[in-house]
Design a protein around this motif. Structure first.
Motif, short mmCIF file in Angstrom:
data_model
loop_
_atom_site.label_atom_id
_atom_site.label_comp_id
_atom_site.label_asym_id
_atom_site.label_seq_id
_atom_site.Cartn_x
_atom_site.Cartn_y
_atom_site.Cartn_z
N PRO A 143 9.09 0.31 25.19
CA PRO A 143 10.30 -0.04 25.96
C PRO A 143 11.39 -0.67 25.08
CG PRO A 143 8.34 -0.70 27.15
CD PRO A 143 7.88 -0.27 25.79
N MET A 146 12.96 2.11 22.87
CA MET A 146 13.80 2.97 23.70
C MET A 146 15.08 2.25 24.11
SD MET A 146 14.21 5.93 25.27
CE MET A 146 12.62 6.74 25.47
N ALA A 147 14.97 0.97 24.42
CA ALA A 147 16.14 0.20 24.83
C ALA A 147 17.14 0.06 23.69
CB ALA A 147 15.72 -1.18 25.33
N ILE A 180 19.59 6.72 29.86
CA ILE A 180 18.13 6.67 30.03
C ILE A 180 17.71 7.48 31.25
CG2 ILE A 180 16.19 5.14 30.56
CD1 ILE A 180 17.68 2.94 29.00
N LEU A 379 7.83 4.42 31.60
CA LEU A 379 8.62 3.54 30.74
C LEU A 379 9.95 3.11 31.37
CD1 LEU A 379 8.20 5.04 27.14
CD2 LEU A 379 7.22 2.93 28.04
N THR A 383 12.05 -0.36 30.40
CA THR A 383 13.19 -0.10 29.52
C THR A 383 14.49 -0.61 30.14
OG1 THR A 383 12.07 1.87 28.67
CG2 THR A 383 14.41 1.67 28.20
#
Length: 462
Positions: A143, A146-147, A180, A379, A383
């Motif tokens: 997470p 990805m963030a 996202i 996720l 995220t």
């Protein structure tokens, strides 16, 4: 009625006494229409082998090349102390990543399961260590990663609209959330379209890099070499900084292992995986080194370290108003990393659920789209939460210690499996000379980075 069906791996024997390992789906048959007679059988739903050589290359390249090479590739220069040594570190990290990638190629061709690190740790060291790796990934590492890349996407997709003003932080977070969500939707709807868009995004990254490399090489051939004079001046180099320089470089190359997360979907993995990995690493290493050489033909080391966005500074010096297009290319690059990373990571959670270490719902596949819908979406909440409220950079810097530690453990697991399971079929086998340097050279900067302060590691610049 559309639904999701559990994707179970049966190890029972069939009526002929032959061990079965089919992925079976049990579902209620739909009722026939009035006046219509239909005969139904058990239906088999699985993830198709849709990852060809080109798609495999696009997954690796598209995930490795993020925003760092365009924005701030200064972690290596800062810790290596000179232009010449920084280029040496870029090349060395490319070779070291290739050694690790070849080890993963062997693992991917002899253990033909998706899941990447998780699967290989499970096979080599058992479920306890694999469980630790899995939950570290699920709760924090993935997470946060990805963030971070998504926030970079949100920042640079909006920058052309707000130039020269600052972008409101909430606008960045909202654009990030939209990015996202779109990636999650794409990966939930179609494997084929996810792969196709990844190919397009990968070519756009290579186009953006070529726009930097070609003018830079032209300047170099014209004789613009003054910044390379005394390139190996060692007065600013400190041996204590070299592990951090290597760690920054390894972070920039991170992503060569993502094809191993989708092994079960690779067409002819014995041939495709080694080829895709070797071709991808050759392309990425060449792009990284040539891009840095191009930067140095226009900027001094001091200018590069002072620049907030190196590619923008380069474009302003070389192409004038074209610099306004750089944020768009950076946003596309970030989106490609988001897409490729999610495509691969969802398969790890899918496999972990199949092994009984995550809830069964995550091993369900959409009966029509053939996508692991629940595994893709798992996720999303964490995220989004970290985008809006998390201290992402501190968490990512800390958890990256565990990330590289476990990658080193996986390569040690490969060596361990050669002794414990010597009869395991190995269509592709890397050499011991390429396997041994990787874990030792990864553990050294990993420990060094863990004992240093978080802002020293260079992550914010990569």
């Amino acid at each position: 009625m559309e639904c999701e069906m559990p994707f179970k791996q049966s190890h029972s024997q069939n009526s002929d006494g032959v061990a079965a390992s089919e992925h079976r789906v049990y579902q209620k048959d739909p009722l026939p229409e009035p006046g219509e007679i239909k005969h139904f059988e058990d239906r088999k739903v699985g993830l198709g082998k849709k990852v060809t050589l080109l798609r495999g290359i696009s997954i690796i390249i598209g995930t490795i090349i993020g925003a760092g090479i365009f924005i701030s590739p200064k972690g290596i220069l800062k810790h290596s102390g000179s232009i010449g040594m920084s280029l040496v570190v870029w090349i060395a990290c490319g070779l070291l990543s290739l050694f690790g990638a070849l080890s993963y190629a062997e693992l991917g061709t002899c253990i033909k399961k998706s899941g990447g690190h998780y699967t290989y740790i499970l096979e080599a060291f058992g479920p306890q260590m694999a469980f630790i790796r899995l939950w570290a990934d699920l709760i924090a590492i993935r997470p946060a990663a990805m963030a971070v890349i998504s926030l970079a996407f949100g920042q640079y997709i909006l920058e052309p609209l707000f130039m020269p003003c600052d972008i409101p932080p909430m606008a960045v977070k909202l654009a990030t959330a939209i990015g996202i969500t779109s990636v999650m939707y794409l990966n939930s709807m179609s494997v084929t379209w996810t792969a196709r868009i990844q190919i397009i995004l990968t070519f756009s990254k290579l186009l953006a890099i070529s726009i930097i490399i070609v003018p830079g090489m032209y300047q170099l051939f014209k004789g613009e070499t003054r910044n390379f004079e005394n390139a190996f001046e060692l007065s600013n180099m400190k041996l204590s900084g070299m592990p951090l320089a290597f760690y920054s470089g390894m972070y920039a190359y991170a992503g060569w292992f993502y094809l191993n997360f989708v092994t079960e979907e690779v067409d002819n993995p014995e041939r495709t995986m080694p080829l895709a990995i070797c071709i991808s690493m050759a392309i990425v290493t060449s792009c990284y080194v040539l891009t840095n050489v191009a930067y140095y033909t226009v900027m001094t080391a001091e200018e590069l370290l002072a620049s907030e966005a190196v590619a923008v500074t380069f474009a302003e010096k070389m192409m004038g108003n074209f610099s306004i297009a750089v944020p768009f290319f950076v946003a596309l690059s970030c989106y490609g990393s988001m897409n490729g990373g999610l495509f691969a990571l969802s398969r790890m959670f899918f496999v972990a659920s199949r092994e009984g270490q995550l809830p069964e719902v995550l091993s369900m596949i959409h009966v029509r789209r053939h996508t692991p819908l629940a595994a893709v979406l798992i996720l999303y909440p964490m995220t989004i939460l970290q985008v809006f409220v998390g201290d992402i950079y501190s968490l990512l810097n800390f958890m990256s210690f565990l990330r590289w530690l476990f990658i080193g453990v996986v390569v040690l697991g490969l060596i361990y499996l050669r002794y414990t399971k010597p009869d395991l079929p190995r269509p592709f086998k890397s050499t011991q000379e390429s396997d041994l340097p990787f874990p030792s050279l990864v553990f050294l900067p990993t420990i060094s980075s863990f004992t240093s302060t978080t802002d020293q590691s260079g992550f914010k610049g990569l």
